[in-house]
Design a protein around this motif. Structure first.
Motif, PDB file in Angstrom:
ATOM      1  N   LEU A  19       0.699  -1.196   0.040  1.00 54.27           N
ATOM      2  CA  LEU A  19       0.086   0.013   0.003  1.00 54.27           C
ATOM      3  C   LEU A  19       0.780   1.363  -0.097  1.00 54.27           C
ATOM      4  O   LEU A  19       0.726   2.269  -0.746  1.00 54.27           O
ATOM      5  N   ILE A  20       1.972   1.267   0.790  1.00 51.72           N
ATOM      6  CA  ILE A  20       2.757   2.441   1.020  1.00 51.72           C
ATOM      7  C   ILE A  20       3.870   2.367  -0.100  1.00 51.72           C
ATOM      8  O   ILE A  20       3.726   3.653  -0.624  1.00 51.72           O
ATOM      9  N   ARG A  21       4.176   1.446  -0.760  1.00 54.05           N
ATOM     10  CA  ARG A  21       4.784   1.427  -2.045  1.00 54.05           C
ATOM     11  C   ARG A  21       4.157   2.006  -3.192  1.00 54.05           C
ATOM     12  O   ARG A  21       4.666   2.734  -4.130  1.00 54.05           O
ATOM     13  N   MET A  22       2.907   1.687  -3.173  1.00 57.36           N
ATOM     14  CA  MET A  22       1.981   2.231  -4.522  1.00 57.36           C
ATOM     15  C   MET A  22       1.678   3.706  -4.320  1.00 57.36           C
ATOM     16  O   MET A  22       1.710   4.376  -5.161  1.00 57.36           O
ATOM     17  N   GLN A  51       8.591  16.619   3.537  1.00 56.36           N
ATOM     18  CA  GLN A  51       7.209  16.818   4.038  1.00 56.36           C
ATOM     19  C   GLN A  51       6.299  16.133   3.055  1.00 56.36           C
ATOM     20  O   GLN A  51       5.305  16.003   3.253  1.00 56.36           O
ATOM     21  N   ILE A  52       6.796  16.062   1.608  1.00 60.94           N
ATOM     22  CA  ILE A  52       5.849  15.578   0.527  1.00 60.94           C
ATOM     23  C   ILE A  52       5.501  14.275   0.872  1.00 60.94           C
ATOM     24  O   ILE A  52       4.351  13.737   0.654  1.00 60.94           O
ATOM     25  N   ALA A  58       0.227  10.350   5.252  1.00 58.48           N
ATOM     26  CA  ALA A  58      -0.860  10.695   6.139  1.00 58.48           C
ATOM     27  C   ALA A  58      -2.290  10.139   5.565  1.00 58.48           C
ATOM     28  O   ALA A  58      -3.084   9.967   6.426  1.00 58.48           O
ATOM     29  N   THR A  59      -2.254  10.421   4.342  1.00 55.56           N
ATOM     30  CA  THR A  59      -3.503  10.133   3.572  1.00 55.56           C
ATOM     31  C   THR A  59      -3.772   8.612   3.638  1.00 55.56           C
ATOM     32  O   THR A  59      -5.009   8.190   3.396  1.00 55.56           O
ATOM     33  N   LEU A  60      -2.867   7.670   3.900  1.00 52.36           N
ATOM     34  CA  LEU A  60      -3.346   6.397   4.143  1.00 52.36           C
ATOM     35  C   LEU A  60      -3.947   5.968   5.557  1.00 52.36           C
ATOM     36  O   LEU A  60      -4.382   4.902   5.636  1.00 52.36           O
TER      37      LEU A  60
END
Length: 265
Positions: A19-22, A51-52, A58-60
């Motif tokens: 999930l994070i990789r994608m 920060q990007i 954070a959106t996950l």
């Protein structure tokens, strides 16, 4: 090149890793990502502002938290270890092979424990396949594959639950405990082999560490099915098989939901 470290509180299996990789794939400047699933820590090697990356994580909604960022000194190389990939392909093949074996023998022997464990094997194969097959593929392609995998697992698990309910409420279909125990012992040996192969790499690579966790969990599940087989034998009752089957079906559905989450983000 900068090295930024993040704590991801809800990252505990390869589904979250993928999930994070994608999510971070389209962030420019990322050279490498290292995942410590046991410690729930993500290390990112990148150029530009951390920060990007923090905003994307954070959106996950996985409980991500920035720890620190520092500029690296010396030359950085992000190399792919072909030996590790070969090990992952072997693990994938073993898991998919035992999915076929346990599904067929589970149906023949009327064991819901074997059927459920076969779906857990399939779930593992899906995760390994997504990690390997999707390398270099477009994000949209990864998401389509992940969504198909997730819905397929839920569909099979739902059929399994319907059969469990039918057997709880009606037909007394005793599973063949000899087949349950015998096939589960073979699956246990296969998962131990996978575990040893992965540990022999002595790698801290994210995929290797994730696979070790998956194989360790599979060993526990195999032991549970073996125990259920012995209880069926001793008690002359199908209930232990149905209970272990239900537990593993829930594990499969949990994994499928994570894969669907991966596909929708």
């Amino acid at each position: 090149m900068n090295k930024s470290i993040f704590k991801i509180e809800q990252m505990d299996c390869p589904s979250e890793e993928n999930l994070i990789r994608m999510k971070l794939q389209n962030v420019e400047g990322i050279a490498k990502q290292e995942f410590d699933l046991k410690g729930r820590v993500l290390t990112v090697y990148h150029t530009g502002d951390y920060q990007i990356i923090e905003q994307q994580l954070a959106t996950l909604n996985l409980g991500s938290r920035f720890i620190e960022s520092a500029e690296m000194t010396g030359e950085f190389k992000a190399e792919e270890d072909s030996k590790q990939r070969k090990v992952l392909w072997i693990v994938l093949a073993i898991n998919f092979g035992f999915f076929l074996i346990e599904m067929s023998t589970g149906i023949i022997s009327k064991s819901m424990g074997l059927v459920a464990d076969s779906l857990d094997m399939l779930a593992d194969a899906f995760v390994y396949g997504l990690s390997l097959f999707a390398v270099g593929a477009a994000v949209s392609r990864k998401k389509r594959v992940a969504m198909i995998c997730g819905y397929f697992q839920i569909f099979l698990a739902a059929i399994g639950f319907i059969e469990v309910i039918r057997r709880f409420t009606g037909a007394e279909e005793m599973p063949v405990f000899q087949t349950m125990i015998g096939v589960s012992i073979l699956a246990l040996i296969a998962n131990v082999i996978c575990l040893l192969l992965l540990q022999r790499t002595k790698s801290k690579d994210a995929h290797i560490q994730a696979s070790i966790i998956f194989s360790s969990n599979d060993v526990i599940i195999n032991a549970g099915v073996i125990l259920a087989g012995f209880l069926v034998w001793q008690l002359n009752n199908q209930i232990p098989d149905l209970i272990i089957g239900s537990i593993v079906f829930l594990i499969v559905i949990r994994g499928a939901i994570r894969i669907l989450k991966l596909a929708k983000n």
